[in-house]
Design an enzyme around this catalytic site. Structure first.
Site, PDB file in Angstrom:
ATOM      1  N   GLU A  58       0.830  -1.211   0.000  1.00  0.00           N
ATOM      2  CA  GLU A  58       0.000   0.000   0.000  1.00  0.00           C
ATOM      3  C   GLU A  58       0.861   1.257   0.000  1.00  0.00           C
ATOM      4  O   GLU A  58       0.573   2.234  -0.684  1.00  0.00           O
ATOM      5  CB  GLU A  58      -0.939   0.013   1.212  1.00  0.00           C
ATOM      6  CG  GLU A  58      -2.194  -0.831   1.051  1.00  0.00           C
ATOM      7  CD  GLU A  58      -1.928  -2.320   1.175  1.00  0.00           C
ATOM      8  OE1 GLU A  58      -2.807  -3.111   0.794  1.00  0.00           O
ATOM      9  OE2 GLU A  58      -0.835  -2.697   1.653  1.00  0.00           O
ATOM     10  N   HIS A 127      -9.606  -6.097  10.191  1.00  0.00           N
ATOM     11  CA  HIS A 127     -10.298  -5.860   8.923  1.00  0.00           C
ATOM     12  C   HIS A 127     -11.649  -5.176   9.151  1.00  0.00           C
ATOM     13  O   HIS A 127     -12.460  -5.121   8.244  1.00  0.00           O
ATOM     14  CB  HIS A 127     -10.564  -7.184   8.187  1.00  0.00           C
ATOM     15  CG  HIS A 127      -9.318  -7.929   7.812  1.00  0.00           C
ATOM     16  ND1 HIS A 127      -8.553  -8.576   8.729  1.00  0.00           N
ATOM     17  CD2 HIS A 127      -8.720  -8.112   6.611  1.00  0.00           C
ATOM     18  CE1 HIS A 127      -7.520  -9.154   8.107  1.00  0.00           C
ATOM     19  NE2 HIS A 127      -7.597  -8.868   6.825  1.00  0.00           N
TER      20      HIS A 127
END
Length: 328
Positions: A58, A127
């Site tokens: 990322e 998550h």
């Protein structure tokens, strides 16, 4: 009837076609058609230059995307979940959000950061976090949070066309949910203006303000309460920053009661901001009871289903909060 997934796919397709500076990058967005199938068919149609598979980094691909935006392209940067945007928060905040101001307006960063945000099902704490309050905190960013297919399509198109960095917080559990898509929303020119809330249900007794998946819970709670003679006005925020506080104030002036609902944590949350803004503004004098927040539980998301259910606001929690506010 169009699912949120298909609405997002349509929006991407239309904007890629409309402007050749737009491109999509992220993990598995190309050959695999996207981890959530949002980019289904786009790689076959637009090829490697416009739909780019990235390594699992990322920090790296977000930096590339921000640089591309500064150089005049219009990237759409997909995170597999917003929890992973933490790897790239330096790029999102320090490189994207602050650059227009620090360059005295001479460098714009037209980029969209998008992906699923908040709790999904059975994916535990790393998550499941909602980042609406985190990103909504930062000047220089715009932050949108769609609920319906119309929100998803209109907000994504508006975000891609915007000259500022926009964080688009989707919800994985909504991707497969079908909604009515109006004739107007099916047009290629349809956009939802960033910063405008939408009244999903008119009511007179209490204002329910929410964003993303909990908007649906609020509508369910309103349907149950209507049978008991309580009419809830349900506001779908759609935009976290800028926030349409005028719409909330107008509703509170009418109903005299306020309940905010969100999946995120209570401390410094979206609901906390709404309550503060109402208290500081003219609508405060119209409140007949304290404003109440319904939020996620103040713990990292547990894995066990029964605990997860108890950590996320349910319809019964909203009904309880409304009755408490109205003292019934």
């Amino acid at each position: 009837q169009v699912t949120v997934r298909d609405a997002l796919n349509q929006a991407l397709d239309e904007e890629l076609e409309r402007d050749e500076r737009v491109f999509l990058l992220g993990e598995e967005v190309a050959q695999y058609d996207g981890a959530y199938k949002i980019s289904r068919g786009l790689w076959k149609k637009y090829g490697d230059k416009r739909i780019i598979d990235t390594p699992i980094s990322e920090m790296g691909f977000t930096g590339i995307a921000v640089g591309a935006a500064m150089a005049g392209l219009r990237p759409v940067c997909e995170f597999m979940t917003f929890n992973f945007s933490m790897q790239a928060i330096d790029q999102v905040i320090n490189s994207a959000a602050k650059t227009c101001y620090m360059s005295a307006g001479s460098i714009s960063v037209p980029i969209v950061f998008r992906g699923p945000n908040g709790a999904s099902a059975g994916v535990a704490a790393q998550h499941s976090q909602c980042f609406a309050a985190w990103y909504g905190h930062c000047p220089g960013l715009k932050v949108v949070s769609p609920w319906s297919s119309e929100d998803a399509k209109g907000l994504l198109k508006a975000s891609i066309r915007d000259d500022n960095p926009v964080v688009m917080l989707e919800n994985e559990l909504l991707y497969g949910v079908p909604f009515e898509l109006s004739e107007e929303a099916q047009s290629k020119d349809f956009v939802v203006p960033i910063g405008k809330a939408k009244i999903e249900r008119q009511g007179t007794h209490v204002t329910l303000v929410s964003h993303s998946r909990p908007v649906g819970h609020c509508l369910e709670a309103a349907a149950v309460l209507a049978k008991e003679g309580v009419e809830c006005e349900v506001i779908n925020l759609r935009s976290i920053r800028p926030m349409d506080i005028e719409a909330i104030e107008a509703s509170v002036v009418k109903t005299n009661h306020l309940v905010t609902v969100e999946g995120g944590w209570p401390q410094f949350g979206v609901g906390a901001e709404i309550c503060a803004r109402i208290m500081e503004g003219p609508a405060f004098n119209y409140l007949d009871a304290p404003a109440v927040r319904v939020t996620g539980a103040d713990v990292p998301m547990p894995y066990a289903k029964i605990l997860e259910d108890n950590c996320i606001p349910q319809v019964k929690d909203i009904i309880f909060a409304v009755k408490k506010t109205l003292n019934i």
